[in-house]
Design a protein around this motif. Structure first.
Motif, PDB file in Angstrom:
ATOM      1  N   ALA A 157       0.588  -1.048   0.093  1.00 53.30           N
ATOM      2  CA  ALA A 157      -0.409  -0.057  -0.018  1.00 53.30           C
ATOM      3  C   ALA A 157       0.666   1.554  -0.075  1.00 53.30           C
ATOM      4  O   ALA A 157       0.562   1.687  -0.329  1.00 53.30           O
ATOM      5  N   TYR A 159      -6.795  -0.105  -3.184  1.00 47.44           N
ATOM      6  CA  TYR A 159      -7.009  -1.705  -3.405  1.00 47.44           C
ATOM      7  C   TYR A 159      -8.381  -2.583  -2.592  1.00 47.44           C
ATOM      8  O   TYR A 159      -8.256  -2.960  -1.801  1.00 47.44           O
ATOM      9  N   HIS A 216      -2.146   3.049  -1.574  1.00 40.38           N
ATOM     10  CA  HIS A 216      -2.904   2.989  -2.514  1.00 40.38           C
ATOM     11  C   HIS A 216      -4.143   2.292  -2.253  1.00 40.38           C
ATOM     12  O   HIS A 216      -4.271   1.252  -1.729  1.00 40.38           O
ATOM     13  N   ARG A 248       2.759   8.152   0.424  1.00 39.60           N
ATOM     14  CA  ARG A 248       1.888   8.667   1.046  1.00 39.60           C
ATOM     15  C   ARG A 248       2.508   9.266   2.579  1.00 39.60           C
ATOM     16  O   ARG A 248       3.509   8.450   3.007  1.00 39.60           O
ATOM     17  N   ASP A 251       5.665   3.073  -3.334  1.00 39.64           N
ATOM     18  CA  ASP A 251       6.125   4.086  -3.608  1.00 39.64           C
ATOM     19  C   ASP A 251       6.526   5.392  -2.703  1.00 39.64           C
ATOM     20  O   ASP A 251       7.496   6.293  -2.986  1.00 39.64           O
TER      21      ASP A 251
END
Length: 141
Positions: A56, A89, A87, A62, A59
């Motif tokens: 989640a 999901y 992210h 967040r 990258d």
């Protein structure tokens, strides 16, 4: 012994799953959950959190990453709500891979979700205000 809270906030890092499982174990002892219900809920929370922590926030965009769990009981149901700001999901939409005839023919992925669907009475997902909200429900009867 410190007071047991029905909400847990953790940093989604390498220690998050262990912290959450310890918290869940304390709840199970306090409320004397039936073994099958406790096993199914613990396995499902473990699977969900492992995926959240692993993917989640991959990258790093967040900021700050947030993860919380809330427990409640409704009649014979044990319910854990998991929220994160990673992210989006939705595991309820994920198609499970076909079961292989032999273990060495098995494909990677989807098996934890298969176990969750086996043990849980219900699993719900909602994306709201930038948060993933996953609700796990297991029956005690």
């Amino acid at each position: 012994m410190p007071a047991l809270h029905d909400t847990l906030h953790v940093v989604p890092d390498d220690t998050a799953v262990a912290q959450a499982l310890h918290w869940l174990e304390s709840l199970a002892q306090r409320e004397d959950w039936p073994p099958r219900a406790g096993f199914g809920l613990t396995l499902s929370v473990d699977e969900a959190l492992t995926n959240i922590v692993s993917y989640a926030f991959a990258d790093g965009r967040r900021s700050p990453p947030a993860l919380s769990l809330a427990y409640r009981r409704r009649g014979a149901d044990l319910i854990v709500d998991i929220r994160d700001n990673g992210h989006p999901y939705d595991p309820t939409l994920t198609q499970l891979p076909e079961l292989a005839g032999a273990l060495d023919e098995s494909e990677e992925g989807g098996h934890g979700l298969r176990l969750m669907r086996h043990y849980l009475k219900d699993i719900r997902y909602q994306r709201m205000r930038g948060e993933n909200r996953l609700t796990l429900v297991v029956a005690t009867e």
